[in-house]
Scaffold this motif. Structure first.
Motif, short mmCIF file in Angstrom:
data_model
loop_
_atom_site.label_atom_id
_atom_site.label_comp_id
_atom_site.label_asym_id
_atom_site.label_seq_id
_atom_site.Cartn_x
_atom_site.Cartn_y
_atom_site.Cartn_z
N LEU A 132 0.73 -1.20 0.03
CA LEU A 132 0.10 0.08 -0.20
C LEU A 132 0.80 1.27 -0.02
O LEU A 132 0.73 2.25 -0.96
CB LEU A 132 -0.87 -0.08 1.22
CG LEU A 132 -1.93 1.41 1.39
CD1 LEU A 132 -2.80 1.18 0.11
CD2 LEU A 132 -2.42 1.31 2.80
N TYR A 133 1.83 1.29 0.96
CA TYR A 133 2.60 2.37 0.98
C TYR A 133 3.49 2.58 -0.29
O TYR A 133 3.67 3.84 -0.97
CB TYR A 133 3.73 2.30 2.15
CG TYR A 133 3.16 2.13 3.52
CD1 TYR A 133 2.15 3.24 3.71
CD2 TYR A 133 3.58 1.24 4.39
CE1 TYR A 133 1.44 3.12 4.97
CE2 TYR A 133 2.99 1.30 5.56
CZ TYR A 133 1.85 1.95 5.90
OH TYR A 133 1.35 2.03 7.29
N CYS A 144 1.22 4.06 -2.90
CA CYS A 144 0.90 5.57 -2.86
C CYS A 144 2.12 6.34 -3.25
O CYS A 144 1.83 7.41 -3.87
CB CYS A 144 0.75 5.69 -1.08
SG CYS A 144 -1.00 5.22 -0.75
#
Length: 178
Positions: A4-5, A8
């Motif tokens: 997820l990081y 992003c």
């Protein structure tokens, strides 16, 4: 969570690159489509900056801090929110207030008022000064009525033909009801 990081962070970097390369084209194509959201902090640059910082901070904290997942998410959100506020207050808001262009088109001249800076002979050319925004611009001018016009008088631009402003003297009407 690392995925997820990383997603992003990558999304923010891609948005930045696309904005730099084709941002004007996209802005022209969408032409005000998102003006219904009148909140300045929803500016795409601020939101993209927040997503990018969230991803970067989360990735770094996950790999190098040893904190638990919940703490990393909370700290990443706090860092992203802080950077968003700084980005908005330090860049977006001041730039929004200073958005001023001194560019103009010759098509905008008809109807504008100005002052003659170089006298205009009956059958020749002179020069006028017209105010555009915060600046003044000088233009070659000719008399619309083929009358000599002295320097210093107020004029109105009637038309523009081949880059030459056709002007006439501006006469103020005093005491008339419109």
């Amino acid at each position: 969570m690392e995925t997820l990081y990383l997603g992003c962070l990558a999304l923010g970097v891609i948005f930045a690159v696309v904005s730099v390369l084709v941002g004007d084209l996209i802005g022209d194509a969408l032409h005000g489509m998102f003006h219904f959201a009148a909140f300045d902090f929803l500016n795409p640059a601020v939101l993209a900056g927040g997503v990018t910082v969230f991803g970067g901070a989360g990735l770094l904290l996950t790999r190098y801090s040893g904190l638990e997942v919940g703490a990393v998410v909370a700290l990443s959100l706090l860092i992203a929110g802080s950077v968003d506020v700084l980005l908005y207050l330090g860049f977006v808001k001041p730039m929004d207030k200073s958005e001023m262009s001194n560019g103009f088109s010759m098509k905008e001249l008809p109807g504008k008022m100005g002052v003659i800076t170089v006298p205009i002979p009956a059958q020749g050319f002179g020069e006028i000064m017209v105010k555009f925004g915060a600046g003044n611009s000088l233009h070659t001018a000719s008399s619309f009525e083929h009358q000599p016009l002295p320097a210093g008088i107020k004029i109105v631009v009637i038309d523009v033909i081949e880059g030459v402003a056709l002007v006439t003297e501006f006469e103020e009407r005093k005491g008339e009801d419109i």
